[in-house]
Enzyme design. Structure first.
Site, PDB file in Angstrom:
ATOM      1  N   CYS B 139      -1.175  12.922  -9.627  1.00 43.64           N
ATOM      2  CA  CYS B 139      -0.084  13.716  -9.774  1.00 43.64           C
ATOM      3  C   CYS B 139       1.210  13.365  -8.909  1.00 43.64           C
ATOM      4  O   CYS B 139       2.075  13.746  -9.264  1.00 43.64           O
ATOM      5  CB  CYS B 139      -0.915  15.054  -9.536  1.00 43.64           C
ATOM      6  SG  CYS B 139      -1.805  15.274  -7.800  1.00 43.64           S
ATOM      7  N   TYR B 140       0.957  12.698  -7.971  1.00 46.91           N
ATOM      8  CA  TYR B 140       2.064  12.279  -7.034  1.00 46.91           C
ATOM      9  C   TYR B 140       2.152  10.688  -6.985  1.00 46.91           C
ATOM     10  O   TYR B 140       1.594  10.102  -6.122  1.00 46.91           O
ATOM     11  CB  TYR B 140       1.787  12.826  -5.665  1.00 46.91           C
ATOM     12  CG  TYR B 140       1.728  14.415  -5.563  1.00 46.91           C
ATOM     13  CD1 TYR B 140       3.289  15.086  -5.824  1.00 46.91           C
ATOM     14  CD2 TYR B 140       0.955  15.067  -5.507  1.00 46.91           C
ATOM     15  CE1 TYR B 140       3.336  16.325  -5.509  1.00 46.91           C
ATOM     16  CE2 TYR B 140       0.803  16.339  -5.377  1.00 46.91           C
ATOM     17  CZ  TYR B 140       2.078  16.866  -5.587  1.00 46.91           C
ATOM     18  OH  TYR B 140       2.235  18.547  -5.492  1.00 46.91           O
TER      19      TYR B 140
END
Ligand code: SF4
Ligand code: SF4
Lengths: 135, 400
Positions: B139-140
């Site tokens: 997600c990051y």
């Protein structure tokens, strides 16, 4: 009789010359070395207190200029950056000549640069580094 | 006699009577406690000095692609920040210094730049440089971020200080025969100087010694903007010895304070370098004291002569935690420029700027008079004397 505190900047080529000796011998000045150092660029710096007859003093200054020594009055060299000073008072007991004192009314710290002997003790202990040297 | 609510009504109507903690001393001398208590609604206090336990947290906003700085590393202007929060929240401590700072390797170290200086520059509106690394997640995904930051672009920039505004402090001296470098400044050998750090009769917690009006939720002047007392500060010690007048004669209470850094000013948050010791942040704090009754006024009108501090040797006794004080002196003596110790006149130096403390008390007074600052009711008291709350030394236990 005059007594003056001056800063001498010696260019590299003069660092090993007996300049102070000449001031004493030929111009009959009395001296007191307040500070002396050779900077990394091998320039010499000397803070002197000189006293003697006004005429001899002037002659001596001419002599110094002629051999390439740059002369500055001392009072211009340690300055206080007024924007940075928080008027705390940490410097007050550190200064050996009471050039920094608290005004009892305003409680601000007053800097009298005429009294300053450029010992630089205040420079590194001033928390916001408001005392600056301009040699 | 009067409530905070009533004072706030008066503030709204422009009828409030506010005086500074200095002014109230003369008023009381002239008219007496009883009369002044009926006339004065608020007394303003102030202090400005190095307060190490300061810092600020920021939410820098999500980058594109996203990065999770939490668990990674992050520096602002090379000063390391704490990254143990979420993706883009970081905390910068005032005393942090760049990894390559020589520290005290070449003694005494100069500590020219650290977290406090970054905070000062941010408040001054200067751009600062952020570099961060992360391990990358689904997600990051981003692993590196380098960017300039400006305070106005941050989502949150919050000053959060866990121990500030010490109620009284030691007077530091050096009994040894060589100069020492401490958080109380450079101390010359053989009682060469005595350094203290308090605004004395202007100092907030000295004017409300039993924390009767200052509590959690108290709205204050913080760094030139608005802040609040968030909690009692660390090392809060209401049990410290007190004089008959109730005023602690040694370090006692402390405050944890919080406020929006964006509303603060560079004049009131100054990065300082203590030679041989480290970096610290000089913080301006001002606290209004509502005069709810005569008792509160009596405390608020204490003067320098009534406030005592302990003279402590920082060459041996303080570092080795040997208790006891060499002498007790009051702030009037300290402010006279010298104190007499062991038959010697010892010049005094203050780390805390009295003229700035005065300016803070004046500003707060003006804000209140103009109706720009109203008082708050504390939502919970700070630990008081009866609470038995105290500050202990570390109990070291062997690790087996
Ligand atoms: S120590 Fe520095 S900031 Fe403090 S009064 Fe002296 S010059 Fe000003
Ligand atoms: S340089 Fe030395 S003499 Fe000059 S103000 Fe600083 S401490 Fe005093």
């Amino acid at each position: 009789m005059v007594t003056k505190r001056i800063v001498l900047h010696f260019p590299r080529r003069l660092v090993d010359q007996p300049i102070v000796y000449k001031l004493v011998k030929e111009y009959d000045l009395r001296f007191n070395i307040l500070k002396a150092s050779v900077t990394p660029q091998e320039e010499g710096l000397m803070v002197l207190e000189l006293s003697g007859k006004k005429e001899s003093f002037e002659e001596a200054m001419k002599y110094l200029a002629s051999c390439g020594v740059n002369v500055q009055p001392l009072s211009q060299d340690v300055i206080r950056n007024e924007d940075k000073c928080t008027n705390c008072g940490v410097c007050v007991p550190i200064c050996p000549v009471s050039a920094l004192v608290v005004d009892p009314k305003t409680r601000k710290v007053v800097f009298d640069n005429k009294k300053c002997i450029a010992c630089e003790l205040c420079v590194k202990i001033c928390p916001p580094r408001a005392m600056e040297v301009r040699f | 006699m009067r409530t905070i609510k009533e004072i706030n009504e008066k503030i709204k109507k422009g009828e409030v009577v506010v005086v500074t903690a200095e002014e109230v001393i003369d008023l009381v001398k002239e008219k007496g406690i009883k009369k002044v208590a009926t006339e004065v609604d608020v007394v303003t206090t102030g202090t400005f000095g190095p307060m190490c336990s300061s810092g600020a947290y920021f939410n820098i906003g999500h980058s594109k692609p996203r990065i999770k700085i939490g668990g990674g590393t992050c520096n602002i202007n090379d000063v390391p920040c704490y990254t143990g929060f979420a993706a883009v929240d970081i905390y910068l401590g005032a005393t942090a210094v760049p990894d390559d700072d020589p520290r005290n390797k070449v003694f005494p170290g100069e500590f020219k730049y650290g977290g406090a200086h970054v905070i000062h520059e941010l408040v001054a509106g200067k751009d600062v440089r952020l570099d961060a690394t992360a391990y990358g997640t689904d997600c990051y995904p981003r692993k590196k971020l380098e960017t300039l930051l400006n305070i106005k672009d941050l989502n949150e920039a919050v000053l959060f200080n866990i121990r500030n505004c010490y109620q009284n402090y030691n007077v530091a001296v050096n009994l040894s025969d060589k100069a020492i470098y401490t958080y109380m400044g450079m101390l010359k050998p053989n009682l060469g100087n005595a350094n203290y750090c308090s605004a004395g009769q202007l100092s907030p917690l000295l004017k409300d010694p039993y924390y009767k009006t200052i509590g959690i939720g108290t709205k204050i002047f913080l760094g030139g903007g608005i802040g609040y007392v968030a909690w009692h500060g660390t090392q809060h010690n209401p049990l410290a010895a007190r004089k008959e007048n109730g005023i602690p004669q040694a370090p006692a209470g402390t405050l944890a304070v919080i406020g929006d850094l964006k509303g603060m000013k560079q004049e009131w948050l100054v990065g300082v370098s203590m030679l041989g010791y480290g970096v610290s942040l000089a913080v301006g704090i001002g606290v209004p004291i509502p005069i709810l009754n005569e008792d509160i006024l009596k405390y608020a009108s204490a003067k320098d002569e009534d406030i005592y501090a302990q003279v402590v040797d920082y060459s041996n006794n303080y570092p080795q935690v040997i208790s006891g004080s060499l002498a007790e002196v009051n702030y009037a003596q300290l402010k006279s420029g010298k104190i007499n110790l062991r038959s010697k006149d010892v010049p005094t130096g203050n780390l805390s700027s009295y003229s700035k403390a005065r300016k803070i008390a004046e500003s707060l007074k003006e804000w209140i008079k103009k109706g720009e600052f109203s008082l708050t009711e504390a939502v919970a008291p700070l630990p008081q004397v009866e609470s038995g709350y105290t500050c202990k030394l570390l109990k070291e236990r062997p690790v087996v």
